[in-house]
Design an enzyme around this catalytic site. Structure first.
Site, PDB file in Angstrom:
ATOM      1  N   THR A  58       0.829  -1.218   0.000  1.00 15.18           N
ATOM      2  CA  THR A  58       0.000   0.000   0.000  1.00 15.18           C
ATOM      3  C   THR A  58       0.859   1.262   0.000  1.00 15.18           C
ATOM      4  OG1 THR A  58      -1.221  -1.309   1.596  1.00 15.18           O
ATOM      5  CG2 THR A  58      -2.104   0.849   1.106  1.00 15.18           C
ATOM      6  N   VAL A  59       1.901   1.269   0.840  1.00  7.75           N
ATOM      7  CA  VAL A  59       2.718   2.489   0.946  1.00  7.75           C
ATOM      8  C   VAL A  59       3.583   2.664  -0.305  1.00  7.75           C
ATOM      9  CG1 VAL A  59       4.476   3.695   2.301  1.00  7.75           C
ATOM     10  CG2 VAL A  59       2.736   2.313   3.474  1.00  7.75           C
ATOM     11  N   LYS A 100       9.780   0.850  11.754  1.00  7.65           N
ATOM     12  CA  LYS A 100       9.988   1.169  13.184  1.00  7.65           C
ATOM     13  C   LYS A 100      10.594   0.000  13.946  1.00  7.65           C
ATOM     14  CE  LYS A 100       5.261  -0.049  13.270  1.00  7.65           C
ATOM     15  NZ  LYS A 100       4.647   0.035  12.018  1.00  7.65           N
ATOM     16  N   GLU A 130      11.107   9.358   8.692  1.00  6.63           N
ATOM     17  CA  GLU A 130       9.908  10.110   9.089  1.00  6.63           C
ATOM     18  C   GLU A 130       8.657   9.231   9.180  1.00  6.63           C
ATOM     19  OE1 GLU A 130       9.579  13.833   9.736  1.00  6.63           O
ATOM     20  OE2 GLU A 130       8.075  12.616  10.730  1.00  6.63           O
ATOM     21  N   GLY A 177       3.040   7.653  11.239  1.00  9.43           N
ATOM     22  CA  GLY A 177       2.635   7.727   9.823  1.00  9.43           C
ATOM     23  C   GLY A 177       2.831   9.074   9.155  1.00  9.43           C
ATOM     24  N   ILE A 220       2.278  12.112  10.317  1.00  6.02           N
ATOM     25  CA  ILE A 220       2.577  13.276  11.173  1.00  6.02           C
ATOM     26  C   ILE A 220       4.083  13.568  11.100  1.00  6.02           C
ATOM     27  CG2 ILE A 220       2.527  14.194  13.518  1.00  6.02           C
ATOM     28  CD1 ILE A 220       0.224  12.324  14.161  1.00  6.02           C
ATOM     29  N   ASP A 279       3.802  -2.039  19.167  1.00 10.96           N
ATOM     30  CA  ASP A 279       3.912  -1.134  18.017  1.00 10.96           C
ATOM     31  C   ASP A 279       4.137   0.309  18.507  1.00 10.96           C
ATOM     32  OD1 ASP A 279       3.324  -0.577  14.995  1.00 10.96           O
ATOM     33  OD2 ASP A 279       1.982   0.771  16.082  1.00 10.96           O
ATOM     34  N   LYS A 337       7.634   2.973  18.314  1.00 12.11           N
ATOM     35  CA  LYS A 337       7.596   4.378  17.873  1.00 12.11           C
ATOM     36  C   LYS A 337       8.107   5.295  18.990  1.00 12.11           C
ATOM     37  CE  LYS A 337       3.651   3.202  14.983  1.00 12.11           C
ATOM     38  NZ  LYS A 337       2.197   3.114  14.938  1.00 12.11           N
ATOM     39  N   GLY A 352      -1.822   4.298   6.894  1.00  4.34           N
ATOM     40  CA  GLY A 352      -2.493   4.481   5.598  1.00  4.34           C
ATOM     41  C   GLY A 352      -1.461   4.761   4.527  1.00  4.34           C
TER      42      GLY A 352
HETATM   43  N1  HSE Z   1      -0.839  -0.684  13.015  1.00  3.46           N
HETATM   44  C1  HSE Z   1      -0.387   0.634  13.298  1.00  3.46           C
HETATM   45  C2  HSE Z   1      -1.498   1.376  14.001  1.00  3.46           C
HETATM   46  C3  HSE Z   1       0.010   1.441  12.100  1.00  3.46           C
HETATM   47  O1  HSE Z   1      -2.557   0.809  14.231  1.00  3.46           O
HETATM   48  O2  HSE Z   1      -1.297   2.519  14.334  1.00  3.46           O
HETATM   49  C4  HSE Z   1       1.389   1.228  11.664  1.00  3.46           C
HETATM   50  O3  HSE Z   1       2.302   1.446  12.693  1.00  3.46           O
END
Ligand code: HSE
Length: 443
Positions: free
Chosen positions: A16-17, A109, A133, A138, A140, A205, A209, A306
């Site tokens: 997707t990205v 990440k 970045e 994402g 931001i 996750d 980050k 996204g």
């Molecule tokens: N799965 C992550 C989220 C997005 O729900 O924020 C990618 O890091």
């Protein structure tokens, strides 16, 4: 490479990205060339399935089955890693690109949380950029903000909603009064959760980050192993009901701050005042707040995931490199990153929400309050809520049934509240494992 020659990029991972990035370059190529001073072209791509329709035209680009081969190929100047994963081909490809003298842009990440300091050192030694970045929050632009825009500040605290899946689940549980499992199933169906959702809901996750943000904000080596991490699966509708009555909302937050004993990094469900700015961030949206000495408080919010939003961040890194803007991966030379000094979670001080399922008999309440007092914990409130209706027939003994008791403490040390709850558990007054949620008083 002449300064005015096109900058050539190789993209590994056309999901997707990756597909959004190729579309972005197609659509905004002319503007990008003006803004960056050079045209940007995708020279090579690598993905698993060559025949798959990705909705973008890859015909003019060299195809590589192996991302490591693309990383080492002299046909590109920047290697864009969108494969994901802490080890395996992603790591090998990034290291190969660096060793081949290529700049690297990554959205990974997990990889950077695992070995970001080491990769930053390698990039520096090779004289190339390693930009990321898209790896935190994402779309931001928090990495650039921390690394460059806030260069004149000392950051004292950074906190935020760093996982859209958890925020989506918690927002729906709160607004629609529905259970965790149902919301998680919807998040998966809508494609918000990672392929292994335990990474989202378990807090890892967000922890990855946060570890990256901490390294830039506090100038330390990346350390994702010292984080305190707690996920959202134990949060129940009863907690939302109590939070609402008390004027709070529940969000999964990542928080990093300086303390006297070191840097505190933690990810956990948090009660935050309903009036605070971050409490209004609903659904999959992410938000990051930075508190710094000269700027004060700054809050950035936007899409945390996204294809298009993430591609926008990847492009910002590519444009920096095309312009010749070179900044250390974590905002300073890698050799200047300080070793991470961890503040023990047991030393964390704050308010706590505690929900107990208490056997409703004389003295239970007093015994619980007594145990809290023994540990020097001062209670702001203690409330017994309704208990389940008694269903026994007249003349029979009424069984002792558990009733919910909600306590809010004033600021106390984590070690004390944990010790008090352990004693309360062994006293036999409660029917279930206590629920404990940390409270943060944000503006
Ligand atoms: N799965 C992550 C989220 C997005 O729900 O924020 C990618 O890091």
């Amino acid at each position: 490479m002449e300064a005015t020659a096109p900058i050539r990029i190789g993209v590994a991972g056309v999901g997707t990205v990756g597909a959004s990035l190729i579309r972005l370059i197609e659509r905004h190529g002319n503007d990008l060339a003006v803004r960056s001073g050079r045209s940007i072209m995708v020279n090579g791509v690598s993905a698993r399935d060559r025949g798959k329709d990705r909705g973008v035209d890859l015909s003019g680009m060299a195809w590589f089955d192996d991302p490591v081969a693309l990383a080492g190929d002299p046909g590109s100047d920047i290697f864009v890693e969108l494969i994901g994963g802490a080890g395996g081909p992603a790591r090998e490809a990034v290291e190969t690109a660096i060793m081949s003298g290529k700049h690297v842009v990554t959205a990974n990440k997990a990889l950077l949380a695992d070995c970001g300091t080491e990769l930053a050192r390698k990039a520096e030694a090779a004289g190339v950029s390693l930009n990321f970045e898209a790896a935190a929050a994402g779309g931001i632009p928090i990495i650039k903000t921390l690394r460059e825009t806030l260069a004149g500040n000392t950051v004292s605290r950074i906190y935020g909603i760093l996982n859209g899946t958890c925020n989506y689940i918690l927002t729906r549980m709160e607004k629609e009064k529905i259970g965790f499992e149902e919301c998680l199933a919807d998040a998966q169906r809508l494609g918000y959760a990672e392929s292994d959702p335990s990474f989202d809901i378990g807090g890892q996750d967000a922890a990855h980050k946060l570890a990256l943000l901490t390294a830039i904000a506090f100038g330390t080596e990346v350390d994702s192993t010292s984080l305190y991490v707690e996920g959202i699966s134990s949060i129940s509708p009863a907690d939302f009901e109590a939070a609402d009555e008390l004027g709070y909302r529940i969000r999964l937050l990542g928080v990093a701050c300086r303390t006297e004993s070191g840097i505190e990094q933690r990810v956990h469900p948090t009660m935050i005042p309903r009036s605070s700015a971050i409490a209004h961030i609903d659904g999959v949206t992410n938000a990051v707040a930075v508190e710094a000495d000269f700027v004060g408080q700054l809050i950035l919010c936007g899409p945390g995931a996204g294809g298009e939003a993430t591609a926008s961040s990847v492009m910002s890194d590519i444009a920096d490199i095309a312009r010749g803007d070179r900044v250390g991966t974590f905002g300073r030379p890698a050799s200047d990153l300080e070793p991470y000094r961890r503040a023990a979670m047991r030393a964390h001080e704050g308010g706590y929400y505690v929900r107990l399922s208490v056997f409703d008999r004389p003295g239970a309440f007093a015994a619980i309050a007594g145990r809290m007092a023994e540990r020097g914990i001062s209670l702001e409130s203690i409330v017994q809520r309704h208990r389940a209706p008694r269903t026994t027939a007249p003349g029979h003994l009424v069984p002792v049934e558990p009733a919910p008791v909600i306590m809010i403490t004033y600021d106390t040390a984590e070690a004390e509240i944990r010790a008090a709850l352990d004693t309360i558990k062994s006293d036999g007054h409660i029917a279930e494992t206590p629920q404990m949620i940390r409270i943060e008083q944000f503006d």
